[in-house]
Design a protein around this motif. Structure first.
Motif, PDB file in Angstrom:
ATOM      1  N   ASP A  34       0.828  -1.209   0.000  1.00 26.19           N
ATOM      2  CA  ASP A  34       0.000   0.000   0.000  1.00 26.19           C
ATOM      3  C   ASP A  34       0.859   1.254   0.000  1.00 26.19           C
ATOM      4  O   ASP A  34       0.616   2.204  -0.756  1.00 26.19           O
ATOM      5  N   ARG A  35       1.881   1.285   0.872  1.00 28.76           N
ATOM      6  CA  ARG A  35       2.740   2.466   0.960  1.00 28.76           C
ATOM      7  C   ARG A  35       3.533   2.669  -0.329  1.00 28.76           C
ATOM      8  O   ARG A  35       3.758   3.796  -0.756  1.00 28.76           O
ATOM      9  N   LEU A  36       3.947   1.563  -0.943  1.00 26.41           N
ATOM     10  CA  LEU A  36       4.668   1.658  -2.206  1.00 26.41           C
ATOM     11  C   LEU A  36       3.760   2.241  -3.275  1.00 26.41           C
ATOM     12  O   LEU A  36       4.155   3.105  -4.057  1.00 26.41           O
ATOM     13  N   ASP A  37       2.499   1.802  -3.282  1.00 26.90           N
ATOM     14  CA  ASP A  37       1.532   2.316  -4.239  1.00 26.90           C
ATOM     15  C   ASP A  37       1.321   3.812  -4.026  1.00 26.90           C
ATOM     16  O   ASP A  37       1.299   4.604  -4.972  1.00 26.90           O
ATOM     17  N   ASP A  38       1.205   4.228  -2.762  1.00 27.75           N
ATOM     18  CA  ASP A  38       1.021   5.651  -2.477  1.00 27.75           C
ATOM     19  C   ASP A  38       2.232   6.462  -2.920  1.00 27.75           C
ATOM     20  O   ASP A  38       2.104   7.555  -3.467  1.00 27.75           O
ATOM     21  N   ARG A  39       3.432   5.932  -2.679  1.00 25.38           N
ATOM     22  CA  ARG A  39       4.652   6.656  -3.014  1.00 25.38           C
ATOM     23  C   ARG A  39       4.770   6.890  -4.508  1.00 25.38           C
ATOM     24  O   ARG A  39       5.258   7.910  -4.961  1.00 25.38           O
ATOM     25  N   PHE A  40       4.294   5.897  -5.289  1.00 32.45           N
ATOM     26  CA  PHE A  40       4.388   6.017  -6.729  1.00 32.45           C
ATOM     27  C   PHE A  40       3.129   6.614  -7.350  1.00 32.45           C
ATOM     28  O   PHE A  40       2.946   6.579  -8.541  1.00 32.45           O
ATOM     29  N   GLY A  41       2.240   7.143  -6.512  1.00 33.10           N
ATOM     30  CA  GLY A  41       0.985   7.662  -7.033  1.00 33.10           C
ATOM     31  C   GLY A  41       1.208   8.777  -8.051  1.00 33.10           C
ATOM     32  O   GLY A  41       0.466   8.914  -9.008  1.00 33.10           O
ATOM     33  N   GLU A  42       2.226   9.578  -7.811  1.00 34.25           N
ATOM     34  CA  GLU A  42       2.594  10.622  -8.755  1.00 34.25           C
ATOM     35  C   GLU A  42       4.088  10.514  -9.031  1.00 34.25           C
ATOM     36  O   GLU A  42       4.861  10.140  -8.166  1.00 34.25           O
ATOM     37  N   ALA A  43       4.468  10.834 -10.251  1.00 33.89           N
ATOM     38  CA  ALA A  43       5.898  10.837 -10.564  1.00 33.89           C
ATOM     39  C   ALA A  43       6.584  11.873  -9.687  1.00 33.89           C
ATOM     40  O   ALA A  43       6.059  12.947  -9.439  1.00 33.89           O
ATOM     41  N   PHE A  44       7.747  11.526  -9.182  1.00 34.47           N
ATOM     42  CA  PHE A  44       8.472  12.496  -8.387  1.00 34.47           C
ATOM     43  C   PHE A  44       9.951  12.379  -8.698  1.00 34.47           C
ATOM     44  O   PHE A  44      10.420  11.366  -9.197  1.00 34.47           O
ATOM     45  N   ARG A  63       1.093  -0.587 -11.680  1.00 31.80           N
ATOM     46  CA  ARG A  63       0.098  -0.306 -10.642  1.00 31.80           C
ATOM     47  C   ARG A  63      -0.904  -1.449 -10.550  1.00 31.80           C
ATOM     48  O   ARG A  63      -1.252  -1.908  -9.450  1.00 31.80           O
ATOM     49  N   ASP A  64      -1.364  -1.951 -11.709  1.00 35.04           N
ATOM     50  CA  ASP A  64      -2.309  -3.067 -11.705  1.00 35.04           C
ATOM     51  C   ASP A  64      -1.690  -4.318 -11.079  1.00 35.04           C
ATOM     52  O   ASP A  64      -2.360  -5.052 -10.341  1.00 35.04           O
ATOM     53  N   LEU A  69      -1.254  -8.075  -6.500  1.00 33.35           N
ATOM     54  CA  LEU A  69      -0.480  -8.701  -5.431  1.00 33.35           C
ATOM     55  C   LEU A  69      -1.098  -8.385  -4.075  1.00 33.35           C
ATOM     56  O   LEU A  69      -1.229  -9.270  -3.220  1.00 33.35           O
ATOM     57  N   HIS A  70      -1.459  -7.141  -3.873  1.00 32.63           N
ATOM     58  CA  HIS A  70      -2.115  -6.734  -2.629  1.00 32.63           C
ATOM     59  C   HIS A  70      -3.355  -7.586  -2.369  1.00 32.63           C
ATOM     60  O   HIS A  70      -3.538  -8.153  -1.280  1.00 32.63           O
ATOM     61  N   ASP A  71      -4.225  -7.689  -3.356  1.00 33.12           N
ATOM     62  CA  ASP A  71      -5.484  -8.404  -3.171  1.00 33.12           C
ATOM     63  C   ASP A  71      -5.255  -9.897  -2.967  1.00 33.12           C
ATOM     64  O   ASP A  71      -5.939 -10.531  -2.153  1.00 33.12           O
ATOM     65  N   ALA A  77      -4.907 -15.912  -1.499  1.00 32.06           N
ATOM     66  CA  ALA A  77      -4.980 -16.663  -2.756  1.00 32.06           C
ATOM     67  C   ALA A  77      -3.876 -17.725  -2.783  1.00 32.06           C
ATOM     68  O   ALA A  77      -2.928 -17.684  -1.994  1.00 32.06           O
ATOM     69  N   PRO A  78      -3.989 -18.707  -3.691  1.00 31.33           N
ATOM     70  CA  PRO A  78      -2.933 -19.722  -3.806  1.00 31.33           C
ATOM     71  C   PRO A  78      -1.588 -19.097  -4.155  1.00 31.33           C
ATOM     72  O   PRO A  78      -1.518 -18.069  -4.835  1.00 31.33           O
ATOM     73  N   ILE A  79      -0.509 -19.700  -3.669  1.00 28.10           N
ATOM     74  CA  ILE A  79       0.841 -19.231  -3.983  1.00 28.10           C
ATOM     75  C   ILE A  79       1.051 -19.314  -5.492  1.00 28.10           C
ATOM     76  O   ILE A  79       0.911 -20.379  -6.091  1.00 28.10           O
ATOM     77  N   PRO A  80       1.405 -18.188  -6.141  1.00 32.59           N
ATOM     78  CA  PRO A  80       1.531 -18.190  -7.605  1.00 32.59           C
ATOM     79  C   PRO A  80       2.935 -18.605  -8.049  1.00 32.59           C
ATOM     80  O   PRO A  80       3.892 -18.542  -7.267  1.00 32.59           O
ATOM     81  N   PRO A  81       3.066 -19.007  -9.314  1.00 28.14           N
ATOM     82  CA  PRO A  81       4.405 -19.287  -9.849  1.00 28.14           C
ATOM     83  C   PRO A  81       5.118 -17.986 -10.190  1.00 28.14           C
ATOM     84  O   PRO A  81       4.523 -16.901 -10.155  1.00 28.14           O
TER      85      PRO A  81
END
Length: 290
Positions: A34-44, A63-64, A69-71, A77-81
Motif C-alpha cells: 500500500d505504501r509503495l503504491d502511495d509513493r508512486f501515485g505521482e511521478a516524483f 500499478r495493476d 499482489l495486494h489483493d 490466494a494460492p501461492i503463484p508461480p
C-alpha cells in the motif's frame, strides 16, 4: 525454520502458525505494498547525491500488478508461480513446488514473507528496469546525520590493531539493528548494554582473522549504517591484514532496506564525496572518485 516449530506468543497468549503467517504477510507486507503504491501515485524527482536526478514513476501495468499482489495476499490466494523473465527461476522452483497448493496465509510464514517480496519485485518489473522501489527509503538514510556521525566515529578509532578490529566487529554486529523498515529498530539504534550479547566470540574471531589465510567473507544485510560499519571493518582488514574480501549482498531489492550491488557502489561513491577531505585515501574508496 518452519512455522510448526515455533511457539509464538503475544501478551503471553499463543499465536497459531497460520495466525503468525497472516500477521507477517497479510498485514505487514500488504501494508508495505500500500505504501509503495502511495509513493508512486505521482511521478516524483529526487537526487541520489551522486548520480543526478532519478525519476521514479509507475505505469498502469505496474500499478495493476501491485494491486493484484495486494489483493491476492489479503485474500489468501494460492501461492503463484514466477513469471518470466526470472534469472533466479531455477533457485526458486523447488521452493515453490514444495508449497504447491498452499495459500498466502496457510503456508510457512518465512517462505511466504520472502516470496511476497520476490513477487513485489516481479510486479514493479525490476528485472527489466533495474529501478529499486525502495530507493527513496535508502536515500532518506543517506541524508541522516546519524549515518555520517556513526561512520566518523568508526573511522576515528585508534589503538592496537586487535582492539580496533574487535570494536569494528561489534560495530558491524550492532549495525544490524538499523533496519530501515522497522521504526523501533531505528529508535534503539546501536546503543548496547552489557547483557545484550548472549555469547561473544569477537576475540576468537579477530584472532582467527589475524592468524588465518584466505579471503574474509562478510554477509551484508541492511543498507545505510549497517552497510557502512561492514565496509569500515573490511577497509581495516584490507589495510595489511588480509589480501581480499568477499561481500555477500542481495540479488535484488528485498525487505525494503536490504543492500544490493547498486547500493554498495552508490554508498561508496557518496562516502568518498563526504569523507575525502577529512580522511586519508581508503582502499575501498579509491575506486570510487567523488
Amino acid at each position: 525454520l518452519l512455522a510448526d516449530d515455533l511457539d509464538i506468543r503475544e501478551n503471553d497468549a499463543p499465536i497459531s502458525p497460520v495466525g503468525f503467517a497472516l500477521r507477517v504477510v497479510g498485514d505487514d507486507v500488504v501494508d508495505r505494498v500500500d505504501r509503495l503504491d502511495d509513493r508512486f501515485g505521482e511521478a516524483f524527482f529526487t537526487r541520489s547525491g551522486i548520480g543526478g536526478p532519478i525519476v521514479l514513476d509507475m505505469s498502469a501495468a505496474i500499478r495493476d500488478a501491485l494491486h493484484a499482489l495486494h489483493d491476492n495476499i489479503a485474500d489468501s490466494a494460492p501461492i503463484p508461480p514466477l513469471a518470466l523473465p526470472a534469472p533466479d527461476h531455477d533457485d526458486w522452483h523447488p521452493q515453490i513446488a514444495a508449497y504447491e497448493g498452499d495459500t498466502w496465509h496457510t503456508t510457512d510464514w518465512f517462505f511466504a514473507e520472502v516470496y511476497a517480496y520476490r513477487q513485489l519485485i516481479q510486479a514493479v518489473r525490476w528485472w527489466e528496469t533495474g529501478r529499486d522501489p525502495f530507493l527513496p527509503v535508502k536515500q532518506a538514510e543517506d541524508a541522516s546525520a546519524d549515518l555520517w556521525h556513526m561512520l566518523d566515529d568508526a573511522l576515528d578509532q585508534t589503538g592496537p590493531l586487535a582492539e580496533r578490529l574487535n570494536s569494528l566487529l561489534h560495530g558491524a554486529l550492532w549495525g544490524n539493528r538499523i533496519d530501515l523498515s522497522f521504526k523501533w529498530a531505528l529508535e534503539r539504534g546501536t546503543a548496547v548494554a552489557d547483557d545484550d550479547l548472549l555469547v561473544d566470540h569477537s576475540v576468537r574471531v579477530v584472532d582467527h582473522v589475524l592468524q588465518g589465510a584466505g579471503p574474509v567473507h562478510l554477509i551484508a544485510d541492511n543498507y545505510g549504517r549497517e552497510l557502512a560499519m561492514d565496509l569500515v571493518l573490511l577497509d581495516a582488514l584490507l589495510d595489511g591484514v588480509i589480501d581480499s574480501a568477499v561481500l555477500h549482498i542481495k540479488f535484488h531489492p528485498t525487505f525494503v532496506s536490504d543492500a544490493t550491488t547498486a547500493d554498495v557502489h552508490r554508498f561508496l561513491r557518496l562516502s568518498n564525496a563526504q569523507l575525502a577531505i577529512q580522511y586519508p585515501p581508503s582502499l575501498l574508496l579509491s575506486e570510487y572518485p567523488a
